[in-house]
Motif scaffolding. Structure first.
Motif, PDB file in Angstrom:
ATOM      1  N   VAL A 205      35.018 -23.637  17.636  1.00  0.00           N
ATOM      2  CA  VAL A 205      36.520 -23.293  17.830  1.00  0.00           C
ATOM      3  C   VAL A 205      36.425 -21.927  18.117  1.00  0.00           C
ATOM      4  O   VAL A 205      35.843 -20.831  17.607  1.00  0.00           O
ATOM      5  CB  VAL A 205      37.001 -23.473  16.402  1.00  0.00           C
ATOM      6  N   ARG A 206      37.137 -21.703  19.239  1.00  0.00           N
ATOM      7  CA  ARG A 206      37.289 -20.157  19.801  1.00  0.00           C
ATOM      8  C   ARG A 206      38.654 -19.674  19.193  1.00  0.00           C
ATOM      9  O   ARG A 206      39.644 -20.217  18.966  1.00  0.00           O
ATOM     10  CB  ARG A 206      37.546 -20.146  21.467  1.00  0.00           C
ATOM     11  N   ALA A 207      38.651 -18.345  18.748  1.00  0.00           N
ATOM     12  CA  ALA A 207      40.150 -17.951  18.355  1.00  0.00           C
ATOM     13  C   ALA A 207      41.040 -17.647  18.983  1.00  0.00           C
ATOM     14  O   ALA A 207      40.675 -17.711  20.271  1.00  0.00           O
ATOM     15  CB  ALA A 207      39.340 -16.362  17.724  1.00  0.00           C
ATOM     16  N   SER A 208      42.300 -17.831  18.745  1.00  0.00           N
ATOM     17  CA  SER A 208      43.269 -17.525  19.721  1.00  0.00           C
ATOM     18  C   SER A 208      43.399 -16.303  20.175  1.00  0.00           C
ATOM     19  O   SER A 208      44.017 -16.396  21.589  1.00  0.00           O
ATOM     20  CB  SER A 208      44.455 -17.948  18.812  1.00  0.00           C
ATOM     21  N   ASP A 209      42.698 -15.211  19.857  1.00  0.00           N
ATOM     22  CA  ASP A 209      42.893 -13.934  20.588  1.00  0.00           C
ATOM     23  C   ASP A 209      41.588 -13.922  21.350  1.00  0.00           C
ATOM     24  O   ASP A 209      41.549 -12.667  22.006  1.00  0.00           O
ATOM     25  CB  ASP A 209      43.006 -13.046  19.475  1.00  0.00           C
ATOM     26  N   THR A 213      33.869 -16.922  18.946  1.00  0.00           N
ATOM     27  CA  THR A 213      33.769 -18.406  18.734  1.00  0.00           C
ATOM     28  C   THR A 213      33.175 -18.519  17.259  1.00  0.00           C
ATOM     29  O   THR A 213      32.202 -17.971  16.745  1.00  0.00           O
ATOM     30  CB  THR A 213      32.985 -18.907  19.703  1.00  0.00           C
ATOM     31  N   HIS A 214      33.670 -19.616  16.487  1.00  0.00           N
ATOM     32  CA  HIS A 214      33.244 -20.041  15.340  1.00  0.00           C
ATOM     33  C   HIS A 214      32.732 -21.448  15.102  1.00  0.00           C
ATOM     34  O   HIS A 214      33.286 -22.303  16.065  1.00  0.00           O
ATOM     35  CB  HIS A 214      34.580 -19.726  14.173  1.00  0.00           C
ATOM     36  N   LEU A 215      31.982 -21.801  14.290  1.00  0.00           N
ATOM     37  CA  LEU A 215      31.675 -23.019  13.872  1.00  0.00           C
ATOM     38  C   LEU A 215      32.447 -23.837  12.770  1.00  0.00           C
ATOM     39  O   LEU A 215      32.936 -23.198  11.979  1.00  0.00           O
ATOM     40  CB  LEU A 215      30.104 -23.032  13.442  1.00  0.00           C
ATOM     41  N   ALA A 216      32.898 -25.082  13.143  1.00  0.00           N
ATOM     42  CA  ALA A 216      33.756 -25.800  12.444  1.00  0.00           C
ATOM     43  C   ALA A 216      33.325 -27.160  12.313  1.00  0.00           C
ATOM     44  O   ALA A 216      32.490 -27.927  13.005  1.00  0.00           O
ATOM     45  CB  ALA A 216      35.183 -25.822  12.896  1.00  0.00           C
ATOM     46  N   VAL A 217      33.322 -27.882  11.038  1.00  0.00           N
ATOM     47  CA  VAL A 217      32.996 -29.079  10.607  1.00  0.00           C
ATOM     48  C   VAL A 217      34.331 -29.731  10.229  1.00  0.00           C
ATOM     49  O   VAL A 217      35.100 -29.534   9.585  1.00  0.00           O
ATOM     50  CB  VAL A 217      31.980 -29.119   9.479  1.00  0.00           C
ATOM     51  N   GLU A 218      34.174 -31.201  10.588  1.00  0.00           N
ATOM     52  CA  GLU A 218      35.053 -32.194  10.234  1.00  0.00           C
ATOM     53  C   GLU A 218      34.606 -33.583   9.896  1.00  0.00           C
ATOM     54  O   GLU A 218      33.770 -33.846  10.683  1.00  0.00           O
ATOM     55  CB  GLU A 218      36.266 -32.187  11.534  1.00  0.00           C
ATOM     56  N   GLU A 230      40.456 -32.283   6.791  1.00  0.00           N
ATOM     57  CA  GLU A 230      40.778 -30.827   7.150  1.00  0.00           C
ATOM     58  C   GLU A 230      39.456 -30.356   7.853  1.00  0.00           C
ATOM     59  O   GLU A 230      38.385 -30.833   7.616  1.00  0.00           O
ATOM     60  CB  GLU A 230      40.921 -30.036   5.877  1.00  0.00           C
ATOM     61  N   ILE A 231      39.498 -29.590   8.829  1.00  0.00           N
ATOM     62  CA  ILE A 231      38.349 -28.902   9.692  1.00  0.00           C
ATOM     63  C   ILE A 231      38.203 -27.422   8.907  1.00  0.00           C
ATOM     64  O   ILE A 231      39.104 -26.589   8.591  1.00  0.00           O
ATOM     65  CB  ILE A 231      38.952 -28.600  11.002  1.00  0.00           C
ATOM     66  N   LYS A 232      36.896 -27.313   8.599  1.00  0.00           N
ATOM     67  CA  LYS A 232      36.438 -26.180   7.931  1.00  0.00           C
ATOM     68  C   LYS A 232      35.335 -25.374   8.577  1.00  0.00           C
ATOM     69  O   LYS A 232      34.464 -26.023   9.212  1.00  0.00           O
ATOM     70  CB  LYS A 232      35.915 -26.744   6.478  1.00  0.00           C
ATOM     71  N   PRO A 233      35.444 -24.032   8.445  1.00  0.00           N
ATOM     72  CA  PRO A 233      34.463 -23.212   9.051  1.00  0.00           C
ATOM     73  C   PRO A 233      33.221 -23.361   8.404  1.00  0.00           C
ATOM     74  O   PRO A 233      32.877 -23.659   7.268  1.00  0.00           O
ATOM     75  CB  PRO A 233      35.061 -21.785   9.066  1.00  0.00           C
ATOM     76  N   SER A 248      40.368 -22.228   6.064  1.00  0.00           N
ATOM     77  CA  SER A 248      40.797 -22.671   7.166  1.00  0.00           C
ATOM     78  C   SER A 248      40.467 -22.112   8.302  1.00  0.00           C
ATOM     79  O   SER A 248      40.136 -21.107   8.588  1.00  0.00           O
ATOM     80  CB  SER A 248      42.666 -22.817   6.958  1.00  0.00           C
ATOM     81  N   VAL A 249      40.375 -23.253   9.445  1.00  0.00           N
ATOM     82  CA  VAL A 249      39.948 -22.617  10.655  1.00  0.00           C
ATOM     83  C   VAL A 249      41.412 -22.486  11.401  1.00  0.00           C
ATOM     84  O   VAL A 249      42.106 -23.207  11.466  1.00  0.00           O
ATOM     85  CB  VAL A 249      39.424 -23.760  11.533  1.00  0.00           C
TER      86      VAL A 249
END
Length: 250
Positions: A205-209, A213-218, A230-233, A248-249
């Motif tokens: 998941v790329r930050a809006s700014d 880049t962060h890893l996320a699990v769903e 929910e989607i979690k980092p 939260s992501v």
């Protein structure tokens, strides 16, 4: 009506699900919480993600959580060479030699040898599960097996037959899969998510700014159980995987 706090909702998921189904923990605390206490025993799970998201790391955690509980576990690798995989496991701090060829069996299949690989997965693996009484089995990645099959019709038929045969075994199966190059939320051939009981999606998941880049699990799907949607980092640390179930992501 306002939603209850996240920790209350997670607790309710856990209470409602554990009443009816025995749970098998992956050994990743935040993820087990999202799953309502772990995977449903004797279920089939797909861990789907692109390169670098830690699919194999999640699967190894699942294996060694079972070994610590005194279970027999099998890891079938179609990707990494056996010695490289064992070295990777040791670097993460797992006591591999304590279990290897006793309660942990590492099987390396050569995906370039079509006949051997297909026959091993279809016939030899179920036999090994029965002979060793294994309760946890990982295939990493199943997408290489799918790729050996000549066309979509054969792929659908053989994957369906394989998953149904594995349901007859007294074990909990985890299969990893690469994502589709065009659809980052789907498995490479679009079959795994329809055949399995549980789908765990790993992605970037790329930050809006655009700061990083962060890893996320769903947990996309989980039959016979309530689960967090929910989607979690998460982070892959040198000796652990940490899912931040309270975060939260963005």
């Amino acid at each position: 009506m306002p939603k209850p706090p996240e920790h209350e909702r997670a607790a309710e998921v856990k209470r409602s699900s554990t009443r009816t189904e025995q749970r098998i923990k992956l050994g990743i605390e935040g993820l087990d919480e999202m799953l309502g206490g772990g995977l449903v025993q004797n279920s089939v799970t797909g861990i789907i993600g692109t390169y670098g998201t830690g699919k194999t790391t999640f699967a190894i955690n699942f294996i060694f959580e079972g070994l610590k509980q005194g279970e027999v576990c099998i890891l079938i690798s179609l990707d990494e060479r056996a010695e490289m995989l064992m070295e990777s496991i040791r670097r993460r701090g797992y006591e591999l030699d304590k279990y290897l060829d006793k309660t942990f069996f590492l099987i390396k299949l050569d995906p370039t040898d079509f006949t051997l690989a297909v026959n091993s997965i279809k016939n030899d693996i179920p036999t090994l599960i029965q002979e060793t009484n294994a309760s946890r089995v990982v295939i990493d990645p199943i997408s290489l097996f799918e790729g050996l099959l000549p066309d979509e019709a054969s792929r659908r038929l053989e994957m369906f037959k394989f998953v149904e045969r594995m349901r007859d075994e007294n074990c909990t199966l985890v299969m990893t899969s690469e994502t589709d190059t065009q659809i980052p939320y789907a498995s490479k051939y679009g079959l795994v998510e329809y055949l399995v009981d549980c789908v765990i999606l790993l992605r970037y998941v790329r930050a809006s700014d655009l700061s990083g880049t962060h890893l996320a699990v769903e947990v996309v799907k989980m039959r016979r159980s309530q689960h967090s949607r929910e989607i979690k980092p998460y982070e892959i640390q040198p000796d652990d995987v940490v899912v931040y179930s309270e975060a939260s992501v963005f």
